[in-house]
Write an enzyme that holds these catalytic residues in place. Structure first.
Site, PDB file in Angstrom:
ATOM      1  N   ALA A  99      -9.118  -0.748  15.280  1.00  0.00           N
ATOM      2  CA  ALA A  99     -10.000  -1.683  14.272  1.00  0.00           C
ATOM      3  C   ALA A  99      -9.902  -1.095  13.005  1.00  0.00           C
ATOM      4  O   ALA A  99     -10.860  -0.582  12.206  1.00  0.00           O
ATOM      5  CB  ALA A  99     -11.300  -1.284  15.111  1.00  0.00           C
ATOM      6  N   LYS A 112     -12.862   8.821  11.640  1.00  0.00           N
ATOM      7  CA  LYS A 112     -12.843   9.260  10.330  1.00  0.00           C
ATOM      8  C   LYS A 112     -14.057   8.656   9.220  1.00  0.00           C
ATOM      9  O   LYS A 112     -14.314   9.471   8.325  1.00  0.00           O
ATOM     10  CB  LYS A 112     -11.573   9.212   9.497  1.00  0.00           C
ATOM     11  CG  LYS A 112     -11.207   7.867   9.144  1.00  0.00           C
ATOM     12  CD  LYS A 112      -9.761   8.075   8.539  1.00  0.00           C
ATOM     13  CE  LYS A 112      -9.378   6.662   8.129  1.00  0.00           C
ATOM     14  NZ  LYS A 112      -7.913   6.740   7.729  1.00  0.00           N
ATOM     15  N   TYR A 149       3.698 -10.933   4.223  1.00  0.00           N
ATOM     16  CA  TYR A 149       3.324  -9.451   4.124  1.00  0.00           C
ATOM     17  C   TYR A 149       3.623  -9.043   2.601  1.00  0.00           C
ATOM     18  O   TYR A 149       4.947  -8.901   2.488  1.00  0.00           O
ATOM     19  CB  TYR A 149       3.563  -8.695   5.097  1.00  0.00           C
ATOM     20  CG  TYR A 149       2.910  -8.763   6.513  1.00  0.00           C
ATOM     21  CD1 TYR A 149       1.774  -9.581   6.573  1.00  0.00           C
ATOM     22  CD2 TYR A 149       3.511  -8.091   7.652  1.00  0.00           C
ATOM     23  CE1 TYR A 149       1.226  -9.871   7.840  1.00  0.00           C
ATOM     24  CE2 TYR A 149       2.793  -8.392   8.786  1.00  0.00           C
ATOM     25  CZ  TYR A 149       1.910  -9.255   8.987  1.00  0.00           C
ATOM     26  OH  TYR A 149       1.325  -9.478  10.266  1.00  0.00           O
ATOM     27  N   ARG A 162      -7.853   2.772   4.241  1.00  0.00           N
ATOM     28  CA  ARG A 162      -8.019   1.429   4.232  1.00  0.00           C
ATOM     29  C   ARG A 162      -9.305   0.740   3.270  1.00  0.00           C
ATOM     30  O   ARG A 162      -9.290  -0.083   2.760  1.00  0.00           O
ATOM     31  CB  ARG A 162      -7.920   0.718   5.449  1.00  0.00           C
ATOM     32  CG  ARG A 162      -7.532  -0.587   5.665  1.00  0.00           C
ATOM     33  CD  ARG A 162      -6.740  -1.256   6.748  1.00  0.00           C
ATOM     34  NE  ARG A 162      -5.345  -0.472   6.702  1.00  0.00           N
ATOM     35  CZ  ARG A 162      -4.423  -0.792   7.652  1.00  0.00           C
ATOM     36  NH1 ARG A 162      -4.794  -1.509   8.825  1.00  0.00           N
ATOM     37  NH2 ARG A 162      -3.163  -0.270   7.522  1.00  0.00           N
ATOM     38  N   GLN A 190       0.880  -1.268  -0.129  1.00  0.00           N
ATOM     39  CA  GLN A 190       0.220   0.018  -0.045  1.00  0.00           C
ATOM     40  C   GLN A 190       1.027   1.243   0.113  1.00  0.00           C
ATOM     41  O   GLN A 190       0.329   2.208  -0.623  1.00  0.00           O
ATOM     42  CB  GLN A 190      -1.009  -0.031   1.209  1.00  0.00           C
ATOM     43  CG  GLN A 190      -1.833   1.151   1.151  1.00  0.00           C
ATOM     44  CD  GLN A 190      -2.880   0.895   2.237  1.00  0.00           C
ATOM     45  OE1 GLN A 190      -3.363   0.001   2.740  1.00  0.00           O
ATOM     46  NE2 GLN A 190      -2.944   2.009   3.443  1.00  0.00           N
ATOM     47  N   PRO A 207      -5.457  -2.320  17.136  1.00  0.00           N
ATOM     48  CA  PRO A 207      -5.963  -1.765  17.932  1.00  0.00           C
ATOM     49  C   PRO A 207      -7.125  -0.552  17.777  1.00  0.00           C
ATOM     50  O   PRO A 207      -7.863  -0.091  18.533  1.00  0.00           O
ATOM     51  CB  PRO A 207      -4.775  -1.202  19.016  1.00  0.00           C
ATOM     52  CG  PRO A 207      -3.815  -0.787  17.850  1.00  0.00           C
ATOM     53  CD  PRO A 207      -4.042  -2.053  16.773  1.00  0.00           C
TER      54      PRO A 207
END
Length: 334
Positions: free
Chosen positions: A209, A216, A54, A228, A27, A207
């Protein structure tokens, strides 16, 4: 930055761990990723978490390059093994002796180090005998390629069995890495009590979420550009379960609580998980350096009982607490 002992060991780690899942090598561009790592170091973070899966090993390479100029003894580097890497052949996944011993070599090469501080089983492998897995991890420790071993998303019973085998083999299983946040509390009923009895700490991921607890995202509103939730490389799939309007409305009730403590909502969320004494560290990720700087300020924050009660009242029955949701894939992914 405050530090805590990891499990029943003498290893101290920063209360905030910098993790590069869904960011480095995918990303976020490499230069920006390096700036995020520098921001973490500037904030006093010494603990860094990654995994071979990853970005199909690219994240380890980015982290290794970013930390190459640091004194090795001054940082703690964690990585993980289980999920498919490389071309995805029949032995490119799982917790077999073959995959573990081959994977640690690749991880060390990409991370540009001769050892990791913590080597973790990224999930439980139902298809490999646990004895084989723990023996392989013990051999990695004896070879000096890892100092300690940990796991991720294991159930209470799996932790108990793995810890007993590790003890018999003379190595320390000191950590578990589960998802944990104000909205996802599935470890509290079984995993945490078992871990406390065994001397295992939690290093918790997500943490905030997946960004939901920053506030936001608004019910009925447009998804923030570049967030995201708009990331088609994996982020959108992970965050969608938290995008229910009732969840987003409840999260907005946390804003006055954070403001009353002179905290951002993200800082409040990270500080909340650190109130659990079984949590050694909270993993934060970032696509921008300022996010790292902001979240790191949650270290050392104490939330009193009135604040914790106000958070629970605001969220009501929204948080997920079902312990059965702590689970690994039924079969290996190939």
């Amino acid at each position: 930055m405050k530090f805590r002992y990891l499990g029943n060991s003498g290893l101290k780690i920063s209360e905030i761990t910098y993790g590069n899942w869904l960011t480095h090598g995918s990303q976020v561009e490499n230069d920006q990723a390096v700036r995020c790592v520098r921001a973490a170091l500037d904030a006093g973070i010494t603990t860094f978490d990654t995994a071979d899966v990853y970005a199909n090993t690219a994240a380890e390479t980015v982290l290794g390059n970013a930390l190459a100029s640091e004194r090795r003894e001054s940082v703690e580097i964690f990585t993980k093994v289980y999920f498919p890497t490389g071309p995805g052949g029949p032995n490119d996944t799982g917790l077999s002796r073959k995959h573990i011993l081959e994977s640690i070599e690749g991880s060390l090469r990409r991370l540009r180090t001769d050892h990791v501080d913590l080597y973790q089983a990224h999930r439980f492998d139902y298809e490999t005998p646990l004895e084989e897995t723990m023996q392989a991890f013990a051999d990695v420790v004896r070879q000096g390629k890892a100092l300690y071993i940990g796991v991720s998303e294991w159930t209470a019973e799996q932790l108990k069995e793995g810890h007993a085998l590790a003890k018999d083999l003379g190595v320390q299983l000191i950590s578990n890495q589960p998802q944990y946040s104000m909205l996802w509390r599935v470890i509290e009923d079984q995993v945490v009590p078992m871990s406390e009895a065994l001397g295992i700490s939690q290093i918790v991921w997500s943490p905030v979420a997946q960004g939901i607890l920053t506030g936001k995202y608004k019910a009925g509103g447009k998804l923030p550009e570049g967030s995201r939730a708009t990331d088609e490389k994996g982020g959108a799939d992970m965050i969608k379960r938290f995008l229910e309007p009732k969840t987003l409305r409840a999260v907005q009730k946390l804003k006055p609580i954070a403001e009353g403590l002179d905290l951002t909502m993200a800082q409040l969320a990270v500080a909340w998980v650190l109130q659990n004494p079984n949590v050694a560290s909270a993993i934060i990720g970032a696509s921008r350096p300022e996010q790292v700087t902001d979240n790191a300020q949650a270290s050392g924050v104490t939330l009193d009982q009135d604040t914790l009660a106000a958070i629970d009242k605001a969220l009501g029955k929204i948080p997920e607490t079902d312990p059965s949701l702590t689970k690994s894939p039924a079969r290996r992914l190939t």
